[in-house]
Design a protein around this motif. Structure first.
Motif, PDB file in Angstrom:
ATOM      1  N   UNK A 193       0.814  -1.200   0.000  1.00 57.68           N
ATOM      2  CA  UNK A 193       0.000   0.000   0.000  1.00 57.68           C
ATOM      3  C   UNK A 193       0.850   1.253   0.000  1.00 57.68           C
ATOM      4  N   UNK A 194       0.187   2.399  -0.022  1.00 51.85           N
ATOM      5  CA  UNK A 194       0.862   3.691   0.055  1.00 51.85           C
ATOM      6  C   UNK A 194       1.201   3.964   1.510  1.00 51.85           C
ATOM      7  N   UNK A 195       2.476   4.148   1.807  1.00 52.80           N
ATOM      8  CA  UNK A 195       2.919   4.373   3.185  1.00 52.80           C
ATOM      9  C   UNK A 195       3.315   5.824   3.439  1.00 52.80           C
ATOM     10  N   UNK A 196       3.518   6.584   2.368  1.00 51.69           N
ATOM     11  CA  UNK A 196       3.840   8.009   2.480  1.00 51.69           C
ATOM     12  C   UNK A 196       2.910   8.751   1.528  1.00 51.69           C
ATOM     13  N   UNK A 197       2.199   9.742   2.034  1.00 55.21           N
ATOM     14  CA  UNK A 197       1.229  10.465   1.220  1.00 55.21           C
ATOM     15  C   UNK A 197       1.927  11.221   0.095  1.00 55.21           C
ATOM     16  N   UNK A 198       1.277  11.285  -1.056  1.00 53.97           N
ATOM     17  CA  UNK A 198       1.735  12.081  -2.192  1.00 53.97           C
ATOM     18  C   UNK A 198       0.588  13.002  -2.602  1.00 53.97           C
ATOM     19  N   UNK A 199       0.834  13.969  -3.477  1.00 54.57           N
ATOM     20  CA  UNK A 199      -0.265  14.833  -3.928  1.00 54.57           C
ATOM     21  C   UNK A 199      -1.414  14.048  -4.562  1.00 54.57           C
ATOM     22  N   UNK A 200      -1.113  12.882  -5.103  1.00 54.94           N
ATOM     23  CA  UNK A 200      -2.143  12.076  -5.774  1.00 54.94           C
ATOM     24  C   UNK A 200      -2.721  10.970  -4.892  1.00 54.94           C
ATOM     25  N   UNK A 201      -1.979  10.530  -3.869  1.00 54.98           N
ATOM     26  CA  UNK A 201      -2.379   9.334  -3.134  1.00 54.98           C
ATOM     27  C   UNK A 201      -2.344   9.553  -1.629  1.00 54.98           C
ATOM     28  N   UNK A 202      -3.410   9.108  -0.970  1.00 51.97           N
ATOM     29  CA  UNK A 202      -3.447   9.112   0.486  1.00 51.97           C
ATOM     30  C   UNK A 202      -2.791   7.846   1.023  1.00 51.97           C
ATOM     31  N   UNK A 203      -2.367   7.893   2.273  1.00 51.24           N
ATOM     32  CA  UNK A 203      -1.746   6.738   2.907  1.00 51.24           C
ATOM     33  C   UNK A 203      -2.792   5.652   3.120  1.00 51.24           C
ATOM     34  N   UNK A 204      -2.443   4.441   2.712  1.00 54.79           N
ATOM     35  CA  UNK A 204      -3.322   3.286   2.934  1.00 54.79           C
ATOM     36  C   UNK A 204      -2.684   2.241   3.853  1.00 54.79           C
ATOM     37  N   UNK A 205      -1.357   2.129   3.799  1.00 54.02           N
ATOM     38  CA  UNK A 205      -0.648   1.206   4.685  1.00 54.02           C
ATOM     39  C   UNK A 205      -0.156   2.010   5.882  1.00 54.02           C
ATOM     40  N   UNK A 206      -0.983   2.097   6.900  1.00 45.63           N
ATOM     41  CA  UNK A 206      -0.715   2.918   8.077  1.00 45.63           C
ATOM     42  C   UNK A 206      -0.091   2.073   9.188  1.00 45.63           C
ATOM     43  N   UNK A 207       0.475   2.728  10.223  1.00 40.39           N
ATOM     44  CA  UNK A 207       0.934   1.970  11.383  1.00 40.39           C
ATOM     45  C   UNK A 207      -0.183   1.159  12.036  1.00 40.39           C
ATOM     46  N   UNK A 208      -1.401   1.684  12.000  1.00 41.65           N
ATOM     47  CA  UNK A 208      -2.527   0.942  12.571  1.00 41.65           C
ATOM     48  C   UNK A 208      -2.767  -0.364  11.805  1.00 41.65           C
ATOM     49  N   UNK A 209      -2.651  -0.281  10.487  1.00 44.57           N
ATOM     50  CA  UNK A 209      -2.789  -1.490   9.673  1.00 44.57           C
ATOM     51  C   UNK A 209      -1.668  -2.481  10.006  1.00 44.57           C
ATOM     52  N   UNK A 210      -0.440  -1.974  10.099  1.00 42.09           N
ATOM     53  CA  UNK A 210       0.698  -2.850  10.406  1.00 42.09           C
ATOM     54  C   UNK A 210       0.508  -3.528  11.757  1.00 42.09           C
ATOM     55  N   UNK A 211      -0.017  -2.804  12.730  1.00 42.86           N
ATOM     56  CA  UNK A 211      -0.255  -3.400  14.041  1.00 42.86           C
ATOM     57  C   UNK A 211      -1.317  -4.492  13.952  1.00 42.86           C
ATOM     58  N   UNK A 212      -2.359  -4.246  13.160  1.00 42.59           N
ATOM     59  CA  UNK A 212      -3.393  -5.258  12.969  1.00 42.59           C
ATOM     60  C   UNK A 212      -2.830  -6.502  12.279  1.00 42.59           C
ATOM     61  N   UNK A 213      -1.941  -6.304  11.303  1.00 46.17           N
ATOM     62  CA  UNK A 213      -1.296  -7.440  10.629  1.00 46.17           C
ATOM     63  C   UNK A 213      -0.488  -8.256  11.634  1.00 46.17           C
ATOM     64  N   UNK A 214       0.182  -7.571  12.549  1.00 43.40           N
ATOM     65  CA  UNK A 214       0.931  -8.283  13.576  1.00 43.40           C
ATOM     66  C   UNK A 214       0.049  -9.174  14.425  1.00 43.40           C
ATOM     67  N   UNK A 215      -1.118  -8.665  14.799  1.00 39.84           N
ATOM     68  CA  UNK A 215      -2.056  -9.497  15.566  1.00 39.84           C
ATOM     69  C   UNK A 215      -2.553 -10.669  14.718  1.00 39.84           C
ATOM     70  N   UNK A 216      -2.908 -10.358  13.464  1.00 37.15           N
ATOM     71  CA  UNK A 216      -3.403 -11.409  12.575  1.00 37.15           C
ATOM     72  C   UNK A 216      -2.371 -12.484  12.307  1.00 37.15           C
ATOM     73  N   UNK A 217      -1.126 -12.090  12.233  1.00 43.76           N
ATOM     74  CA  UNK A 217      -0.050 -13.060  11.994  1.00 43.76           C
ATOM     75  C   UNK A 217       0.002 -14.088  13.110  1.00 43.76           C
ATOM     76  N   UNK A 218      -0.047 -13.632  14.349  1.00 45.53           N
ATOM     77  CA  UNK A 218      -0.005 -14.569  15.471  1.00 45.53           C
ATOM     78  C   UNK A 218      -1.241 -15.465  15.469  1.00 45.53           C
ATOM     79  N   UNK A 219      -2.396 -14.878  15.183  1.00 46.84           N
ATOM     80  CA  UNK A 219      -3.620 -15.697  15.111  1.00 46.84           C
ATOM     81  C   UNK A 219      -3.506 -16.770  14.026  1.00 46.84           C
ATOM     82  N   UNK A 220      -2.895 -16.414  12.902  1.00 46.90           N
ATOM     83  CA  UNK A 220      -2.688 -17.371  11.803  1.00 46.90           C
ATOM     84  C   UNK A 220      -1.736 -18.490  12.222  1.00 46.90           C
ATOM     85  N   UNK A 221      -0.654 -18.131  12.906  1.00 47.60           N
ATOM     86  CA  UNK A 221       0.313 -19.138  13.340  1.00 47.60           C
ATOM     87  C   UNK A 221      -0.328 -20.126  14.307  1.00 47.60           C
TER      88      UNK A 221
END
Length: 505
Positions: free
Chosen positions: A14-42
């Protein structure tokens, strides 16, 4: 936007740094959620619940040189440790090295995560995930993104730091020495080899691998990690990047040039004469290597490879299976063939993703270079050059590619309709013959009026695009192919045909 929109095949991007054309989609909040999901998957999919309950579940986390890496890594680690799992922070790392964190006894991790978006622009970032079994699949990523709830663990996991690149590099050194068959611990003494890391994470290869093996690495460039990627796109499939390493080799009169993408899961080389050995040429080199070691073997590639490559592999006594684009697709196909009893030691895409069976079918750009380096002493003893290995590979006269953007929400369905309709057009066109040895899109052989060559129309793996690749052995005939195809594409109004119109103007 939903978190599942960030799934990109078997990765998350995803977009991790905003640009004039694109808003951030891969945020720290998303990354934290992925971390939780990873452990649940394992716990759920890898049956590691007892490891977690015993507070032994461990995940390695590394990053490439991207500017957004630190913030996303901090959040990802917070998500993992909030579920009670421990983290080994390997800092600047490569994607192949991260998998090895699940294999090396000194790390012994249950999973590994790499923060990278490969060669994409600096404002992107992404997440690649490994278990001990290999890279996560499409369904695994979907599970992780849809199971991000907090678990019942009360104790937080702890975080430690450990250098991964040094033991990974030493493992490569040991394999290269063994692969040369020489007792010399510095078998590359006398060789001048230049590394271009593109300001990604591959700079270690010059100091920790080549220099240790005795090579002179002076003239190496862009070794310093810099997430702005100020010099060129770190991509061995990019003409500008290949031109840069080619010029460095010629300027410094080096014996070999090595180039990596950002996270070092892809690579290519340039020989001392400036011949670029990427795409079909790299596949041919590696095919030559594996077919000498495993006569009669099968090699899996993606679909847009040259007909000349197929002839080359066949003449060597091997077999090529053209399969779907996507590195996980070609790797999984090779694994399936081996399980069916078909000897398949190599899976490789034209983009440079190459995975050897002997290396856990890990797409590892550094290991590709290691395989090539193993050959150099013997080539020198035989007074041969690297490019001599593919002297019998015919090169096309003309190769062109254009992309049609599909301006519809349901772009994939429409793209498949266009491919199907093109089949009828091909049948009705003299000197167009459908190639049945193809599993993606439609591939057509060209003869007679249209010279000697082929074209392939396929859907892009992840984007709303139809990709048309045309290759010919007769100069000027591609233009006629495009002109004929234009009469078909002009009927396809949802396609953006500006690239074709520009080519024909």
């Amino acid at each position: 936007m939903h978190i599942t929109d960030l799934q990109n095949g078997s990765d998350i991007r995803g977009i991790a740094i905003a640009t004039p054309e694109d808003a951030v989609t891969l945020t720290p909040e998303v990354a934290q959620a992925v971390g939780r999901g990873l452990v649940n998957w394992l716990v759920a999919e890898k049956q590691l619940g007892s490891q977690l309950e015993q507070e032994k579940l461990t995940v390695a986390v590394g990053q490439d040189s991207r500017l957004s890496g630190d913030a996303l890594k901090t959040a990802l680690i917070a998500g993992i440790t909030s579920q009670g799992a421990h983290v080994i922070d390997t800092a600047l790392s490569t994607t192949p090295a991260m998998f090895k964190a699940t294999q090396f006894p000194d790390f012994d991790c249950d999973a590994a995560v790499m923060l990278t978006a490969s060669h994409l622009p600096f404002y992107f970032n992404g997440i690649k995930i490994f278990s001990r079994d290999g890279g996560a699949e499409h369904d695994d990523i979907h599970y992780i993104l849809t199971h991000t709830d907090k678990n019942t663990q009360k104790n937080l996991g702890h975080v430690s730091e450990k250098d991964l690149l040094t033991p990974y590099a030493q493992d490569l050194v040991n394999q290269i020495i063994a692969g040369t068959g020489l007792a010399n611990p510095k078998p590359l003494t006398g060789y001048h080899i230049i590394v271009d890391a593109g300001n990604g994470t591959g700079g270690y290869f010059a100091e920790k691998v080549l220099s240790v093996l005795g090579a002179n690495t002076s003239g190496s460039q862009f070794l310093e990690p810099d997430g702005h990627f100020p010099n060129h796109i770190p991509n061995p499939d990019n003409p500008e990047a290949m031109a840069s390493i080619r010029q460095a080799v010629l300027t410094h009169q080096a014996d070999l040039g090595v180039i990596f993408d950002t996270d070092v899961d892809r690579s290519a080389v340039v020989d001392q004469f400036g011949n670029t050995l990427n795409r079909n040429n790299l596949i041919a080199i590696l095919a030559k290597i594996v077919l000498e070691q495993t006569p009669g073997a099968t090699i899996v590639t993606n679909s847009p490879t040259s007909t000349h490559l197929k002839n080359f592999i066949t003449q060597l006594g091997g077999k090529q299976v053209r399969y779907l684009c996507g590195y996980r697709n070609v790797i999984n196909k090779a694994i399936q063939l081996n399980q069916a009893g078909i000897d398949t030691p190599l899976a490789i895409e034209t983009s440079g993703h190459a995975a050897f069976r002997e290396n856990d079918f890990l797409d590892d750009g550094a290991y590709v270079i290691a395989k090539i380096l193993m050959l150099l002493p013997q080539l020198k003893a035989d007074n041969r050059q690297l490019s001599d290995l593919i002297s019998d590979l015919q090169q096309p006269i003309d190769t062109q590619e254009i992309r049609f953007k599909i301006n519809l929400a349901d772009y994939r369905s429409y793209g498949e309709q266009v491919i199907s309709a093109l089949g009828a057009f091909v049948t009705a066109t003299a000197d167009f013959d459908t190639d049945t040895d193809n599993e993606e899109g439609i591939r057509v052989n060209l003869t007679g009026t249209y010279g000697q060559g082929w074209f392939l129309l396929r859907m892009s793996l992840h984007e709303p695009l139809l990709v048309l690749q045309v290759e010919n052995d007769v100069l000027g005939k591609n233009q006629l192919v495009f002109e004929t195809l234009a009469t078909f594409f002009n009927q396809c109004q949802p396609l953006d045909q500006s690239a074709l119109e520009k080519l024909l103007s």
